[in-house]
Every structure is written in C-alpha cells, then in structure tokens.
Design a protein around this motif. Structure first.
Motif, PDB file in Angstrom:
ATOM      1  N   LEU A  32       0.812  -1.212   0.000  1.00 54.74           N
ATOM      2  CA  LEU A  32       0.000   0.000   0.000  1.00 54.74           C
ATOM      3  C   LEU A  32       0.845   1.260   0.000  1.00 54.74           C
ATOM      4  O   LEU A  32       0.372   2.320  -0.401  1.00 54.74           O
ATOM      5  N   SER A  33       2.087   1.177   0.414  1.00 53.23           N
ATOM      6  CA  SER A  33       2.984   2.330   0.368  1.00 53.23           C
ATOM      7  C   SER A  33       3.618   2.527  -0.997  1.00 53.23           C
ATOM      8  O   SER A  33       4.387   3.464  -1.189  1.00 53.23           O
ATOM      9  N   GLY A  34       3.329   1.636  -1.941  1.00 57.42           N
ATOM     10  CA  GLY A  34       3.932   1.725  -3.258  1.00 57.42           C
ATOM     11  C   GLY A  34       5.188   0.900  -3.415  1.00 57.42           C
ATOM     12  O   GLY A  34       5.753   0.839  -4.519  1.00 57.42           O
ATOM     13  N   SER A  35       5.653   0.280  -2.353  1.00 62.14           N
ATOM     14  CA  SER A  35       6.879  -0.521  -2.422  1.00 62.14           C
ATOM     15  C   SER A  35       6.601  -1.856  -3.109  1.00 62.14           C
ATOM     16  O   SER A  35       5.497  -2.398  -3.036  1.00 62.14           O
ATOM     17  N   ILE A  36       7.614  -2.381  -3.783  1.00 61.72           N
ATOM     18  CA  ILE A  36       7.537  -3.687  -4.437  1.00 61.72           C
ATOM     19  C   ILE A  36       8.180  -4.702  -3.512  1.00 61.72           C
ATOM     20  O   ILE A  36       9.381  -4.649  -3.244  1.00 61.72           O
ATOM     21  N   ARG A  37       7.397  -5.629  -3.021  1.00 62.35           N
ATOM     22  CA  ARG A  37       7.853  -6.581  -2.019  1.00 62.35           C
ATOM     23  C   ARG A  37       8.288  -7.888  -2.681  1.00 62.35           C
ATOM     24  O   ARG A  37       7.726  -8.292  -3.712  1.00 62.35           O
ATOM     25  N   PRO A  38       9.269  -8.579  -2.105  1.00 66.80           N
ATOM     26  CA  PRO A  38       9.723  -9.861  -2.674  1.00 66.80           C
ATOM     27  C   PRO A  38       8.636 -10.928  -2.590  1.00 66.80           C
ATOM     28  O   PRO A  38       7.737 -10.873  -1.742  1.00 66.80           O
ATOM     29  N   VAL A  39       8.732 -11.918  -3.452  1.00 64.55           N
ATOM     30  CA  VAL A  39       7.796 -13.041  -3.478  1.00 64.55           C
ATOM     31  C   VAL A  39       8.591 -14.335  -3.380  1.00 64.55           C
ATOM     32  O   VAL A  39       9.816 -14.355  -3.563  1.00 64.55           O
ATOM     33  N   ARG A  49      14.625 -10.856 -20.097  1.00 68.72           N
ATOM     34  CA  ARG A  49      14.626  -9.864 -19.017  1.00 68.72           C
ATOM     35  C   ARG A  49      13.432 -10.116 -18.104  1.00 68.72           C
ATOM     36  O   ARG A  49      12.356 -10.493 -18.561  1.00 68.72           O
ATOM     37  N   VAL A  50      13.660  -9.937 -16.817  1.00 71.26           N
ATOM     38  CA  VAL A  50      12.579 -10.001 -15.835  1.00 71.26           C
ATOM     39  C   VAL A  50      12.610  -8.717 -15.012  1.00 71.26           C
ATOM     40  O   VAL A  50      13.681  -8.211 -14.672  1.00 71.26           O
ATOM     41  N   VAL A  51      11.443  -8.195 -14.711  1.00 75.71           N
ATOM     42  CA  VAL A  51      11.290  -7.039 -13.834  1.00 75.71           C
ATOM     43  C   VAL A  51      10.654  -7.544 -12.554  1.00 75.71           C
ATOM     44  O   VAL A  51       9.527  -8.058 -12.562  1.00 75.71           O
ATOM     45  N   SER A  52      11.387  -7.408 -11.454  1.00 73.80           N
ATOM     46  CA  SER A  52      10.949  -8.035 -10.211  1.00 73.80           C
ATOM     47  C   SER A  52      11.612  -7.326  -9.044  1.00 73.80           C
ATOM     48  O   SER A  52      12.488  -6.466  -9.231  1.00 73.80           O
ATOM     49  N   PRO A  53      11.217  -7.664  -7.817  1.00 70.15           N
ATOM     50  CA  PRO A  53      11.953  -7.186  -6.644  1.00 70.15           C
ATOM     51  C   PRO A  53      13.340  -7.807  -6.610  1.00 70.15           C
ATOM     52  O   PRO A  53      13.644  -8.732  -7.379  1.00 70.15           O
ATOM     53  N   PRO A  54      14.221  -7.323  -5.747  1.00 73.11           N
ATOM     54  CA  PRO A  54      15.572  -7.905  -5.666  1.00 73.11           C
ATOM     55  C   PRO A  54      15.529  -9.395  -5.361  1.00 73.11           C
ATOM     56  O   PRO A  54      14.701  -9.869  -4.578  1.00 73.11           O
ATOM     57  N   LEU A  55      16.397 -10.158  -6.012  1.00 74.08           N
ATOM     58  CA  LEU A  55      16.449 -11.610  -5.851  1.00 74.08           C
ATOM     59  C   LEU A  55      17.550 -12.058  -4.908  1.00 74.08           C
ATOM     60  O   LEU A  55      17.917 -13.216  -4.884  1.00 74.08           O
ATOM     61  N   ALA A  56      18.094 -11.140  -4.117  1.00 73.90           N
ATOM     62  CA  ALA A  56      19.263 -11.477  -3.304  1.00 73.90           C
ATOM     63  C   ALA A  56      18.937 -12.503  -2.236  1.00 73.90           C
ATOM     64  O   ALA A  56      19.788 -13.276  -1.825  1.00 73.90           O
ATOM     65  N   GLN A  57      17.679 -12.557  -1.760  1.00 79.35           N
ATOM     66  CA  GLN A  57      17.353 -13.468  -0.673  1.00 79.35           C
ATOM     67  C   GLN A  57      17.427 -14.926  -1.086  1.00 79.35           C
ATOM     68  O   GLN A  57      17.519 -15.805  -0.253  1.00 79.35           O
ATOM     69  N   GLU A  58      17.372 -15.232  -2.387  1.00 79.27           N
ATOM     70  CA  GLU A  58      17.444 -16.624  -2.844  1.00 79.27           C
ATOM     71  C   GLU A  58      18.757 -16.922  -3.548  1.00 79.27           C
ATOM     72  O   GLU A  58      18.910 -17.944  -4.183  1.00 79.27           O
ATOM     73  N   LYS A  59      19.719 -16.044  -3.412  1.00 78.07           N
ATOM     74  CA  LYS A  59      20.973 -16.219  -4.125  1.00 78.07           C
ATOM     75  C   LYS A  59      21.758 -17.404  -3.602  1.00 78.07           C
ATOM     76  O   LYS A  59      22.451 -18.097  -4.337  1.00 78.07           O
ATOM     77  N   THR A  60      21.649 -17.682  -2.288  1.00 80.22           N
ATOM     78  CA  THR A  60      22.440 -18.763  -1.703  1.00 80.22           C
ATOM     79  C   THR A  60      21.943 -20.133  -2.134  1.00 80.22           C
ATOM     80  O   THR A  60      22.710 -21.077  -2.214  1.00 80.22           O
ATOM     81  N   THR A  61      20.660 -20.259  -2.406  1.00 76.76           N
ATOM     82  CA  THR A  61      20.103 -21.553  -2.791  1.00 76.76           C
ATOM     83  C   THR A  61      19.981 -21.710  -4.289  1.00 76.76           C
ATOM     84  O   THR A  61      19.491 -22.726  -4.758  1.00 76.76           O
ATOM     85  N   LEU A  94      19.661 -14.233 -18.956  1.00 76.18           N
ATOM     86  CA  LEU A  94      18.526 -13.503 -18.424  1.00 76.18           C
ATOM     87  C   LEU A  94      19.009 -12.302 -17.620  1.00 76.18           C
ATOM     88  O   LEU A  94      19.842 -12.438 -16.722  1.00 76.18           O
ATOM     89  N   ARG A  95      18.472 -11.134 -17.954  1.00 76.78           N
ATOM     90  CA  ARG A  95      18.834  -9.907 -17.251  1.00 76.78           C
ATOM     91  C   ARG A  95      17.712  -9.537 -16.297  1.00 76.78           C
ATOM     92  O   ARG A  95      16.539  -9.488 -16.688  1.00 76.78           O
ATOM     93  N   ALA A  96      18.070  -9.290 -15.056  1.00 73.42           N
ATOM     94  CA  ALA A  96      17.092  -8.961 -14.023  1.00 73.42           C
ATOM     95  C   ALA A  96      17.142  -7.478 -13.725  1.00 73.42           C
ATOM     96  O   ALA A  96      18.178  -6.945 -13.334  1.00 73.42           O
ATOM     97  N   ASP A  97      16.014  -6.792 -13.930  1.00 75.18           N
ATOM     98  CA  ASP A  97      15.873  -5.387 -13.579  1.00 75.18           C
ATOM     99  C   ASP A  97      15.013  -5.311 -12.319  1.00 75.18           C
ATOM    100  O   ASP A  97      13.828  -5.665 -12.336  1.00 75.18           O
ATOM    101  N   THR A  98      15.615  -4.882 -11.228  1.00 82.16           N
ATOM    102  CA  THR A  98      14.904  -4.823  -9.958  1.00 82.16           C
ATOM    103  C   THR A  98      14.245  -3.465  -9.790  1.00 82.16           C
ATOM    104  O   THR A  98      14.827  -2.431 -10.130  1.00 82.16           O
ATOM    105  N   VAL A  99      13.048  -3.474  -9.282  1.00 84.05           N
ATOM    106  CA  VAL A  99      12.313  -2.252  -8.955  1.00 84.05           C
ATOM    107  C   VAL A  99      11.913  -2.349  -7.498  1.00 84.05           C
ATOM    108  O   VAL A  99      11.509  -3.404  -7.015  1.00 84.05           O
ATOM    109  N   SER A 100      12.019  -1.255  -6.797  1.00 80.23           N
ATOM    110  CA  SER A 100      11.692  -1.233  -5.370  1.00 80.23           C
ATOM    111  C   SER A 100      10.478  -0.380  -5.056  1.00 80.23           C
ATOM    112  O   SER A 100       9.993  -0.391  -3.936  1.00 80.23           O
ATOM    113  N   HIS A 101       9.978   0.388  -6.058  1.00 82.19           N
ATOM    114  CA  HIS A 101       8.816   1.235  -5.839  1.00 82.19           C
ATOM    115  C   HIS A 101       7.985   1.273  -7.113  1.00 82.19           C
ATOM    116  O   HIS A 101       8.506   1.092  -8.224  1.00 82.19           O
TER     117      HIS A 101
END
Length: 507
Positions: free
Chosen positions: A400-407, A424-436, A454-461
């Motif tokens: 609701l604040s406009g932020s893009i939350r991870p899934v 290309r994918v437009v998504s939230p940051p994927l850093a939380q799944e980088k280890t697995t 594949l190029r990942a473009d992260t958006v946070s808002h």
C-alpha cells in the motif's frame, strides 16, 4: 426399535431445524430448508444394555517411530499423479468436483483404463448414465479394450455388497455421490442427509478393503462442491476440475490432500480423443499473444511447485459514465482496486476517470500477490499507449505504500522465463534466494547459459515501474523517480509524469 423423526435440513450448510422457516439461522440462506426423515431411538431405548457398555482401552503411541511411506497406485497420467502427490494411496478417498460437461467423467474413465491395462481391478459405477452410455464414451476415446468393470447403480448397500465379491478392487469410481442413496435414511437422493450417509458408508468400505475411492461431486453456481461441507472433511483429498467452455484446456487443482501438496495443478488439453496431458503449460498459455500491443504483460506465476508464464491483458479507456467500470476476468477484483489506488497515490497515474478491464488470457485464474506487478505494468502500458518489451516477464507484490515486495520462489520464476526465451525479468531484488540458486539449479538440471542470458531489472517502488514504461515510449524521456525527487528537495508527493512528457490521459 427405531422411529422416523421429521427434521428440516438446510441444503447449503446441513444445519437441522425442528420446523420449517424461510431463512436458515446457521448460514442465512433463504428457502434452503427441506423436510427429511431421520431414524432415532424410541423413548426408553437409551436405558438398554448397549448404552451401558463401557468403552475399551486402546494403545497410545509417541511421535517418534518408524512410519513407512504409504503405498501408492500411479495411474500413468503424469498430470493426475502430480496433483495426487504421486498416485492414489490405498484406502484413500478423493472427491473431485467441477462444472457439468467440463470433462470429469472423461478424465476418470481414462485413468481407469490406464490402471486396468496394468492388471489392476478397476470398477466404474455411474449413477447418472447407463452402461451403454459409458461404453459409447469409451469407444470414442479408443478405450474399449481396457478391462474396466462397469455398472449403473445408485443403492449404496448393493454397491458395497457387489464390490465385496471376489478380490478387492484397487480403484473404485462413484459418479456421482449426489445420485447415491442408502435405505437407512428416509430421504430423497441428493439431499444433505443422503449425501452424508452415502459418503460415510462408501468411505468405511474403502478404509476396510484398502481400495482407492474416487467420488465425483456436483458444484453449485458459485463453483463450490454441492452438498454438506462435512463430506469434504471426511475425504482425504479434494480436487477441483476447472476450465472455460471457450478454451480447450482444463486444470485439475488440488484443494485438500492429506498425502501430498495442496497447491499443485495438472494441465490437460481437450482433444478429439479425450484429455491429453500438457507438459509445457507456459507455451500453451502464451500461444498467439500480441507482442507489440499496449496493455499486455507476461506474468511469471507459481502454481504449487510448477512455474507458469501467463499473459495479463489490460484495457484502460475514458469513461462516459459517472462511475467508471471495473471488469475483471481471472483476477481478484479487490486486488485490482488496490493496485489502481496505489498507482493513483504513489505512481502519479490517473485512472479515476477511466474504465478499467483486466483479463488473464487463456482462462487461467490467478490469486497470488505476485501478479500485482504484471497487472500494474499492463495498466500503465494501456493508459500510456507504450507497448511493453515482448521478451520481458514481471512478478512482484505491491504494498500500500507503493513498495515492491519480494515473493517466494523468485529464481524458479526467472528460470522458467529463461527457458522460454525471455531475456529480461522485472521483479523485486532476488538477493534473498541467491544462496540456494546453485543448489536448486543443480537439482533441476538447468543449464548455466540459460540463467546468464537472463537480465534482471529490480524495482523497489511503483514509481520506478512507471518511469521504466514511460522511458520506453517513443520520444519520451525517462521520468524522475520519487527517490530522486526527494534527494532534490521536492515535496513528499511521489513523482508525477509531466504534461509535456506524457500523453494527456495520464493526467
């Protein structure tokens, strides 16, 4: 000695009332009470010897111990086995519901033929069709050579007695449970009491004989399985067979499963020879999509452990009505209202005076929050007239604040997009799944080249997404993001596309 007691049973929730009334007090349904006869002990029977019998003791066990994997019966249909968790468990009961004519009987007769050809005893009992009608369907599907035992019967006691003759069957199909009746209940077939009593007797037979039992259930106008809710609690698994009459594919979705996952789906395609399995559903849902049309975005969705790519279509048009229309097909209408409000408040996109139509192509129904970003991209693209890149997939949850939350399972979604040629994918940051990522990729056998391409473009808002789409338009410079405006000392209001930069509809 038992006597019949007249009760009024609600056909929606199963609640009983001593007298008829227009509205059920339990579920507030109107004109749903039907008089039914129940058996009850006569006065004084409670003082008999049976009522004074003491209960027996039984053994209590701990949580630790050897628990063997329940033996399963694979059908040979990979999509059906996926939904059931690897096959039917001995003694399990599965309830399958779906709209009339969707293909439930076709799916089950194909599964019965596969098991019968494997040497198992399979019994198909139809309470709606004669044996000749079932044979005609089998001939049309080229399954007449399968040794499936057929019968057309509705009395539960006769069915159980017949099934008890000879070796125990491995699979029994009852089509449908609403047509069954038992002589112990004085009520018409299809009523709540008859459905509950018939299901209880059939389930008891399945548990004692070890046969896997499939019950076919009718559905109501809103898609819920007809009959009392207690039947869904009594069975081990509940599956919903979905599909649109204008589309040639069907989806078997697990709603409840005590022996497997509850969010898996199986995809089938209706053909002249019955239901054929779809090994690559993403290619089916994206077939024939418009790649250069504004208002279309590709969503990387997840259904259980299976990633799916579907097309989200949006149409935003000026409204001639005082209250603009909001029409949704295959998407949550409440979630669409939230996305429009966030775009208005934090993205600077004016949709209040426009009719908004949102559709998930192919008849697919999406309920997960990860579809928010794709829906927002399709809305902005339709309003601005800027077509989205055809090799880009979107997924992400909008707050609701406009932020893009991870899934969840972000890398799995991106990997599926890379397999189908997306760059290309437009998504939230994927850093939380980088280890697995490396471990999961090795288990699935993916090629490293697919992930590297594949190029990942992260958006946070949400304003970052609006700026990206605005920059892709012909002759439109990139719009400043709210974070850049905040650094430059602008007000707390989010960045709004300028009149000189964007079409008039944006304002």
């Amino acid at each position: 000695m038992a006597r019949a007691v007249r009760q009024f049973i609600c056909q929606v929730c199963g609640a009983s009332q001593p007298r008829w009334q227009g509205k059920c007090d339990a579920c507030n349904s109107w004109n749903s009470l039907v008089e039914e006869g129940l058996t009850a002990p006569v006065s004084g029977a409670a003082s008999g010897p049976a009522s004074r019998r003491k209960g027996r003791t039984f053994r209590l066990e701990g949580l630790q111990g050897d628990s063997a994997e329940p033996p399963r019966l694979p059908t040979g249909m990979a999509e059906l086995d996926r939904v059931t968790g690897g096959g039917f468990v001995r003694g399990s009961v599965v309830l399958i519901g779906g709209d009339p004519g969707i293909g439930k009987s076709t799916l089950l007769i194909q599964a019965c033929a596969q098991l019968a050809r494997g040497g198992h005893r399979v019994v198909y009992i139809s309470g709606e069709e004669a044996v000749a009608q079932v044979r005609l369907r089998a001939e049309r599907l080229k399954l007449s050579d399968a040794p499936v035992e057929l019968a057309s019967e509705t009395n539960v006691e006769d069915i159980i007695t017949t099934l008890g003759q000879g070796p125990a069957p491995r699979l029994v199909v009852i089509d449908s449970i609403q047509t069954m009746w038992t002589g112990a209940i004085d009520s018409a077939p299809g009523t709540v009491t008859q459905v509950r009593g018939s299901a209880q007797n059939l389930i008891r037979f399945a548990k004692t004989s070890g046969a896997a039992l499939i019950l076919v259930g009718h559905v109501t106008k809103d898609g819920q399985i007809a009959g009392p809710r207690v039947v869904e609690h009594m069975v081990d698994a509940v599956a919903s067979f979905e599909g649109e009459s204008g589309h040639h594919f069907r989806i078997l979705r697990a709603v409840k499963n005590r022996f497997g996952p509850t969010d898996e789906i199986g995809v089938f395609e209706m053909t002249g020879l019955g239901l054929s399995q779809v090994s690559n559903p993403s290619a089916l849902f994206l077939a024939g999509r418009d790649v250069n049309t504004p208002g279309t975005a590709v969503l990387a969705a997840m259904e259980g452990t299976r990633p799916l790519l579907v097309e989200v279509q949006a149409l935003v048009a000026p409204s001639a009505l005082g209250t603009p229309r909001r029409a949704v097909v295959g998407f949550d209408s409440s979630r669409l209202s939230m996305i429009i409000a966030v775009l208005e408040a934090h993205g600077g996109v004016r949709l209040g005076q426009h009719d908004v139509y949102l559709n998930v192509a192919g008849g697919m129904k999406i309920t997960e929050p990860a579809a928010d970003l794709a829906a927002a991209a399709a809305l902005v693209s339709s309003l601005s007239g800027c077509a989205l890149p055809p090799d880009t997939a979107y997924f992400g949850e909008i707050g609701l604040s406009g932020s893009i939350r991870p899934v969840v399972q972000a890398t799995t979604r991106a990997r599926e997009a890379a397999k189908l040629g997306f760059k290309r994918v437009v998504s939230p940051p994927l850093a939380q799944e980088k280890t697995t990522d490396a471990k999961s990729a090795g288990e699935r056998g993916d090629r490293p080249a697919d992930r590297d391409a594949l190029r990942a473009d992260t958006v946070s808002h949400i304003s970052d997404l609006v700026a990206q789409i605005a920059a892709a338009g012909p002759g439109k410079p990139r719009a400043a993001s709210p974070r850049e405006n905040a650094r430059e000392g602008h007000g707390a209001r989010r960045a709004e596309p300028s009149r000189s930069r964007q079409p008039a509809d944006w304002e």
